[in-house]
Motif scaffolding. Structure first.
Motif, PDB file in Angstrom:
ATOM      1  N   ASN A 436       0.829  -1.204   0.000  1.00 21.00           N
ATOM      2  CA  ASN A 436       0.000   0.000   0.000  1.00 21.00           C
ATOM      3  C   ASN A 436       0.860   1.250   0.000  1.00 21.00           C
ATOM      4  N   VAL A 437       0.216   2.356  -0.343  1.00 22.58           N
ATOM      5  CA  VAL A 437       0.824   3.681  -0.288  1.00 22.58           C
ATOM      6  C   VAL A 437      -0.113   4.564   0.525  1.00 22.58           C
ATOM      7  N   ILE A 438       0.424   5.205   1.567  1.00 24.74           N
ATOM      8  CA  ILE A 438      -0.376   6.027   2.470  1.00 24.74           C
ATOM      9  C   ILE A 438       0.198   7.432   2.490  1.00 24.74           C
ATOM     10  N   ARG A 461      -4.971   9.650   2.413  1.00 27.59           N
ATOM     11  CA  ARG A 461      -5.240   8.853   1.219  1.00 27.59           C
ATOM     12  C   ARG A 461      -4.469   7.540   1.335  1.00 27.59           C
ATOM     13  N   ILE A 462      -5.140   6.435   1.003  1.00 30.47           N
ATOM     14  CA  ILE A 462      -4.479   5.138   0.993  1.00 30.47           C
ATOM     15  C   ILE A 462      -4.880   4.398  -0.274  1.00 30.47           C
ATOM     16  N   ARG A 463      -3.901   3.745  -0.879  1.00 29.87           N
ATOM     17  CA  ARG A 463      -4.156   2.883  -2.027  1.00 29.87           C
ATOM     18  C   ARG A 463      -3.578   1.505  -1.692  1.00 29.87           C
ATOM     19  N   GLN A 464      -4.432   0.491  -1.728  1.00 27.75           N
ATOM     20  CA  GLN A 464      -4.056  -0.859  -1.340  1.00 27.75           C
ATOM     21  C   GLN A 464      -4.037  -1.760  -2.566  1.00 27.75           C
ATOM     22  N   TYR A 465      -2.964  -2.579  -2.696  1.00 30.14           N
ATOM     23  CA  TYR A 465      -2.816  -3.518  -3.810  1.00 30.14           C
ATOM     24  C   TYR A 465      -2.872  -4.939  -3.253  1.00 30.14           C
TER      25      TYR A 465
END
Length: 603
Positions: A436-438, A461-465
């Motif tokens: 993830n990117v936070i 903002r968070i993007r989870q893979y």
């Protein structure tokens, strides 16, 4: 009788079969070129064998390689036909087939000749026993590392014997030793002993770990105009820590992230008497070799996005301001709906890799949902970028002018001390599949302290893979923002408020079309919430398709708020410069289709 495919005189154990076949072919060609005879026409070759064997023979057999030659004599042609069985045996043995049956038949005359090569590879040889030995300090000081090497061995008992797999297994085992602590580890001997009658192979490999390595001081070469202290200040290593290749790569990336060096090489410098270390421990300097960039750099580019249209961009940088390695960076970007100017002067990194800078920017957007925005910004920043984490403390002054079409302009200003924190925990920075990117931000302003309103600004903002199977992927995103204030939203600078809609927000809606309606315009709001769920199906390594659902809103009042939904499909392409996304979204509330184009990973 047993056969050895690699002996102890060849520690690497490479090329025991396929090079031998090629040597046979080269020898055959040398003999053939001495044979007299009239030149004959070309011929065809048809190989009948299981697919992997057939493909290999069609590529490597002399008969196949020279089938288009028109200068071969009859004697040369006959020689290749007669020796094809020897070549087949040499090639199939690399795949574990040591007793193939080859039948050759030639039909036709002249250029109508067809050579039929029929191969029955027979039964495949399997691995019966694997004997891995590690001697040296690792056997007593690092038994867990030795156990890990054995557990990861790539050619275990019961697997088919293949020369390429044998070579790779030995190399991977050596890397496991060398990558942590035992920098000087080596493969001392290896043997693959094949019993053709029993269709079994016994493997053995002997590794010598050598002494345990500890990291010593940095030894920097290649600096001319930029001070060596820059490298020392961004160095994340500690003298005396155990050697790990990942840590040297971390240092290399830390230096490459600085704007001064075009090439960086990091390695250990083992002392000449390392193998004779009395206590089995060696401290080795860390060698850093760099090549510097020129002091001037000029870049330009063009592009297009569905949000702001076509764009042209230019950037000029100077890397030795005041002859003290200060950097000056300037950028200009003109888009159909946006103009942006930026300038920054930054000091070289201090101890702890912090960089102090002063900057200013000008931004203007035109006809974004019937609003024009002009924003001036100036500030100071202290920031640090590490392997996975970025932190920044800033003091920014904003002066914004928001002009809704047909309405009076809104002018607002704010002095905002802020803190930002970013974490990147992904398996691949360009094409992530796991992790993830936070990103989080917090800022505050106080009325009458160069500010028109008192507010607390929060953003996250968070993007989870999440990987699915071997190729597919689920991507989830959540974005939240708020300007907590008792004052009117119009007193908060427009660029510190929020709107939603567009490529990296809610697809199916126009760029920044979701906010606070005001006449014919949509104004930025105090609150933001968007989310996305996307499934990517990759039918090829570099090509995929996606289905997605986006939802969210931006508003000044959370009571009775409308949640906007968008669904759609898209195409994914892993290009050399990053992922390209082509989407078609359907905005459910607006009942409209919209295309969206994105290049790169938006963090």
């Amino acid at each position: 009788m047993p056969q050895d495919t690699a002996n102890t005189a060849d520690p690497a154990g490479r090329g025991a079969r396929r090079p031998a076949a090629r040597a046979l072919g080269v020898l055959g060609v040398l003999v053939l070129t001495l044979a007299a005879g009239a030149a004959q026409a070309a011929y065809k070759v048809e190989v009948e064998a299981p697919k992997p064997i057939r493909e290999m023979l069609e590529e490597h057999l002399d008969l196949a390689r020279y089938k288009d030659r028109t200068d071969l004599s009859q004697d040369q042609f006959d020689y290749m036909v007669e020796t094809v069985g020897e070549q087949v045996r040499a090639f199939t043995s690399t795949e574990g087939y040591f007793d193939p049956t080859t039948t050759t038949r030639v039909e036709g005359e002249g250029d109508q000749r067809v050579v039929h090569v029929m191969v029955d590879p027979g039964a495949r040889t399997l691995i019966r026993n694997v004997d891995l030995q590690v001697t040296g300090p690792a056997s007593t000081q690092s038994p867990e590392q030795v156990a890990e090497m054995k557990a990861k061995w790539g050619l275990p008992a019961g697997e088919p014997f293949r020369q390429d797999d044998w070579d790779k297994a030995k190399e991977d085992a050596l890397v496991t030793l060398q990558s942590h602590t035992y920098y000087g580890a080596r493969l001392a001997a290896s043997q693959a002993r094949v019993e053709p009658d029993e269709l079994r192979a016994d493997l053995s490999a002997h590794y010598v770990s050598g002494p345990a390595y500890r990291l010593g001081p940095l030894k920097v070469t290649g600096t001319r105009r930029y001070p060596e202290q820059i490298i020392v200040n961004v160095n994340p290593l500690n003298e005396g820590e155990p050697y790990r290749v990942e840590r040297l790569l971390e240092l290399q990336r830390a230096i490459q992230n600085q704007p001064y060096f075009s090439n960086v090489q990091v390695d250990l410098e083992p002392p000449p008497d390392a193998e004779q270390a009395p206590d089995g421990v060696v401290t080795a300097p860390v060698s850093v070799r760099v090549r510097e960039y020129p002091v001037h750099r000029l870049n330009s580019g063009v592009g297009f996005t569905t949000d702001t249209g076509a764009q042209v961009e230019g950037r000029y940088s100077y890397y030795n301001l005041f002859n003290r390695a200060w950097t000056f960076d300037s950028q200009a970007r003109i888009e159909q709906k946006r103009s942006y100017l930026f300038a920054e002067a930054a000091m070289p990194p201090s101890r702890g890799a912090y960089r102090n800078s002063v900057y200013s920017s000008y931004e203007r957007t035109i006809d974004i949902e019937n609003t024009d925005t002009t924003s001036l910004r100036a500030g100071l920043k202290r920031a640090r970028s590490r392997e996975k984490y970025d932190v920044a403390m800033s003091l920014d002054f904003y002066y914004d002018k928001l002009l809704p079409i047909g309405q009076a302009s809104q002018i607002s200003k704010a002095l905002v001390p802020a803190f930002a924190w970013t974490r990147r925990d992904v398996d691949n920075p360009v094409f992530p599949r796991r992790g993830n990117v936070i990103n989080t931000q917090i800022g505050v302003a106080a009325k009458n302290l160069l500010s028109d309103a008192t507010f607390l600004r929060l953003y996250g903002r968070i993007r989870q893979y999440v990987p699915v199977g071997k190729r597919d992927l689920v991507v989830a995103r959540l974005e939240l923002g708020a300007d907590l204030s008792g004052d009117s939203a119009s007193q908060i600078p427009a660029t510190l408020r929020f709107r939603a809609g567009g490529t990296d927000s809610i697809r199916g809606y126009s760029y920044q079309s979701i906010g606070t309606p005001s006449g014919a315009s949509v104004l930025p709001a105090k609150y933001l919430a968007t989310g996305s769920l996307e499934y990517q199906y990759w039918f090829k390594p570099d090509w995929g398709m996606a289905v997605f659902w986006d939802a969210g809103t931006a508003a000044n009042d959370l009571r009775g708020v409308t949640i906007y939904n968008g669904v759609g499909v898209g195409v994914r392409w892993r290009t050399p410069v990053g992922p390209l996304q082509l989407d078609v979204g359907y905005g459910i509330q607006e009942r409209q289709f919209r295309p969206h184009i994105s290049l790169g990973v938006a963090f």
